[in-house]
Design a protein around this motif. Sequence first.
Motif, mmCIF file in Angstrom:
data_model
loop_
_atom_site.group_PDB
_atom_site.id
_atom_site.type_symbol
_atom_site.label_atom_id
_atom_site.label_comp_id
_atom_site.label_asym_id
_atom_site.label_seq_id
_atom_site.Cartn_x
_atom_site.Cartn_y
_atom_site.Cartn_z
ATOM 1 N N ARG A 163 0.822 -1.223 0.000
ATOM 2 C CA ARG A 163 0.000 0.000 0.000
ATOM 3 C C ARG A 163 0.847 1.262 0.000
ATOM 4 O O ARG A 163 0.338 2.367 0.057
ATOM 5 C CB ARG A 163 -0.948 -0.007 1.202
ATOM 6 N N LYS A 164 2.159 1.088 -0.016
ATOM 7 C CA LYS A 164 3.037 2.260 -0.003
ATOM 8 C C LYS A 164 3.350 2.728 -1.423
ATOM 9 O O LYS A 164 3.681 1.917 -2.289
ATOM 10 C CB LYS A 164 4.350 1.935 0.701
ATOM 11 N N VAL A 165 3.256 4.049 -1.625
ATOM 12 C CA VAL A 165 3.552 4.621 -2.946
ATOM 13 C C VAL A 165 4.704 5.609 -2.793
ATOM 14 O O VAL A 165 4.623 6.545 -1.975
ATOM 15 C CB VAL A 165 2.312 5.336 -3.529
ATOM 16 N N TYR A 166 5.759 5.391 -3.554
ATOM 17 C CA TYR A 166 6.935 6.260 -3.476
ATOM 18 C C TYR A 166 7.081 7.048 -4.773
ATOM 19 O O TYR A 166 6.891 6.504 -5.865
ATOM 20 C CB TYR A 166 8.208 5.420 -3.305
ATOM 21 N N ASP A 167 7.482 8.312 -4.619
ATOM 22 C CA ASP A 167 7.753 9.151 -5.781
ATOM 23 C C ASP A 167 9.252 9.049 -6.096
ATOM 24 O O ASP A 167 10.079 9.706 -5.454
ATOM 25 C CB ASP A 167 7.330 10.587 -5.431
ATOM 26 N N LEU A 168 9.582 8.200 -7.056
ATOM 27 C CA LEU A 168 11.012 7.966 -7.353
ATOM 28 C C LEU A 168 11.669 9.197 -7.966
ATOM 29 O O LEU A 168 12.889 9.364 -7.877
ATOM 30 C CB LEU A 168 11.168 6.783 -8.317
ATOM 31 N N THR A 169 10.852 10.058 -8.597
ATOM 32 C CA THR A 169 11.420 11.241 -9.261
ATOM 33 C C THR A 169 11.965 12.247 -8.232
ATOM 34 O O THR A 169 12.894 12.992 -8.535
ATOM 35 C CB THR A 169 10.382 11.861 -10.214
ATOM 36 N N THR A 170 11.401 12.251 -7.012
ATOM 37 C CA THR A 170 11.983 13.148 -5.985
ATOM 38 C C THR A 170 13.364 12.649 -5.558
ATOM 39 O O THR A 170 14.220 13.433 -5.167
ATOM 40 C CB THR A 170 11.121 13.246 -4.696
ATOM 41 N N ALA A 171 13.546 11.335 -5.634
ATOM 42 C CA ALA A 171 14.844 10.773 -5.220
ATOM 43 C C ALA A 171 15.920 11.032 -6.280
ATOM 44 O O ALA A 171 17.085 11.269 -5.968
ATOM 45 C CB ALA A 171 14.702 9.274 -4.974
ATOM 46 N N ARG A 172 15.513 10.972 -7.562
ATOM 47 C CA ARG A 172 16.474 11.197 -8.657
ATOM 48 C C ARG A 172 15.726 11.862 -9.805
ATOM 49 O O ARG A 172 14.909 11.231 -10.456
ATOM 50 C CB ARG A 172 17.068 9.838 -9.089
ATOM 51 N N ARG A 173 15.994 13.153 -9.997
ATOM 52 C CA ARG A 173 15.253 13.959 -10.966
ATOM 53 C C ARG A 173 15.270 13.346 -12.378
ATOM 54 O O ARG A 173 14.320 13.456 -13.142
ATOM 55 C CB ARG A 173 15.892 15.372 -10.978
ATOM 56 N N SER A 174 16.377 12.661 -12.707
ATOM 57 C CA SER A 174 16.489 12.125 -14.070
ATOM 58 C C SER A 174 15.659 10.843 -14.268
ATOM 59 O O SER A 174 15.543 10.357 -15.383
ATOM 60 C CB SER A 174 17.957 11.842 -14.398
ATOM 61 N N VAL A 175 15.086 10.318 -13.186
ATOM 62 C CA VAL A 175 14.254 9.111 -13.320
ATOM 63 C C VAL A 175 12.788 9.539 -13.280
ATOM 64 O O VAL A 175 12.174 9.624 -12.221
ATOM 65 C CB VAL A 175 14.583 8.089 -12.196
ATOM 66 N N GLU A 176 12.253 9.843 -14.457
ATOM 67 C CA GLU A 176 10.866 10.298 -14.481
ATOM 68 C C GLU A 176 9.967 9.410 -15.338
ATOM 69 O O GLU A 176 8.823 9.744 -15.601
ATOM 70 C CB GLU A 176 10.767 11.764 -14.934
ATOM 71 N N SER A 177 10.485 8.272 -15.758
ATOM 72 C CA SER A 177 9.653 7.333 -16.518
ATOM 73 C C SER A 177 10.196 5.920 -16.299
ATOM 74 O O SER A 177 11.341 5.735 -15.847
ATOM 75 C CB SER A 177 9.706 7.651 -18.020
ATOM 76 N N PHE A 178 9.376 4.932 -16.664
ATOM 77 C CA PHE A 178 9.837 3.549 -16.550
ATOM 78 C C PHE A 178 11.030 3.317 -17.475
ATOM 79 O O PHE A 178 11.946 2.564 -17.149
ATOM 80 C CB PHE A 178 8.701 2.571 -16.876
ATOM 81 N N ARG A 179 11.035 4.005 -18.604
ATOM 82 C CA ARG A 179 12.165 3.895 -19.538
ATOM 83 C C ARG A 179 13.475 4.301 -18.839
ATOM 84 O O ARG A 179 14.502 3.620 -18.971
ATOM 85 C CB ARG A 179 11.921 4.801 -20.740
ATOM 86 N N ASP A 180 13.430 5.415 -18.082
ATOM 87 C CA ASP A 180 14.636 5.872 -17.373
ATOM 88 C C ASP A 180 15.111 4.804 -16.386
ATOM 89 O O ASP A 180 16.302 4.537 -16.257
ATOM 90 C CB ASP A 180 14.350 7.173 -16.603
ATOM 91 N N LEU A 181 14.131 4.217 -15.674
ATOM 92 C CA LEU A 181 14.484 3.190 -14.679
ATOM 93 C C LEU A 181 15.113 1.970 -15.364
ATOM 94 O O LEU A 181 16.132 1.435 -14.920
ATOM 95 C CB LEU A 181 13.200 2.784 -13.939
#
Length: 288
Positions: free
Chosen positions: A20-38
């Motif tokens: 049930r936890k949702v994390y905003d990965l883009t706050t952790a690393r600005r350049s990771v803003e899509s699944f493609r980036d990940l």
Amino acid sequence: MRYYRTETATGPLLLAREGRKVYDLTTARRSVESFRDLARVAATLEVGVDEVAGRLLDDAALLDDDAVSDPDRPVVAEEVWAAGVTYEVSSDAREAESGRPEIYQDVFTNERPEIFFKATPSRTVGPGEAVGVRGDSDWDVPEPELGVVVYEGEIVGYTVGNDVSSRDIEGQNPLYLPQAKVYDRCCSVGPCVASPETVGDPRDLELSMTIERDGETAFEGSTSTSNLARSPEELVSYLTRHNDLPELTVLLTGTSVVPPEEFTLREGDAVDIDIENVGTLSNGVTQV
Ligand code: DO4
Ligand code: MG
């Protein structure tokens, strides 16, 4: 983990959901803003996408569960391909609509699967958007399918896909397949990309589809991907033979939930497709 994409006033965000936890990965690393980036980082480090996301979680903002309630298309693949006649039910349906049993029996039992080009980004919609039925077709169906997300030729996740199809046009002549399959809004993917670890065995998932019309259930059906006659790896191996894929591709793995012959999809219908361990893809229907 399951990966969602959402647009905000400040730009796109990549969200990772764990339980049930949702994390905003883009706050952790600005350049990771899509699944493609990940997936790109994961490929460079030669690890899985969950491994990369896991390293970002400590620095990622924790959001409310409803942050994933209205997601965008989770992955904008340059190409969507689809496999056909990968379940016996689909083989039977194709034989009935075409009156040409041999070609479908052959492709179901032959070593080489049927794989066809399905959609470009401009023809693909995401969760909450309308899929299309062709104005020149009288018999149309949604095809609920497990989608494999392929990054540089490797399986990096799974999604839910809808291979919306004209049975009318395909049934007239199998050579009309591209017209039955490829047109405006012919494909939907979403609501998320689930990692291979989250999905578990892709050939042991419950899959169901409900179609609502005028507030009532017009069709419901379910199956299990255990009836899939070919593994995702086998389908991807055929897709990638002598075929240099773009960075990101989605491959739909075929349908085995087929509404009765008298059913046709109509403008205004609402289609929900649920795949265990992945999620529910919901779309309206419009005529194109
Ligand atoms: O042979 C035509 C396409 C079949 C298909 O899309 C499916 O089995 O899902
Ligand atoms: Mg299909």
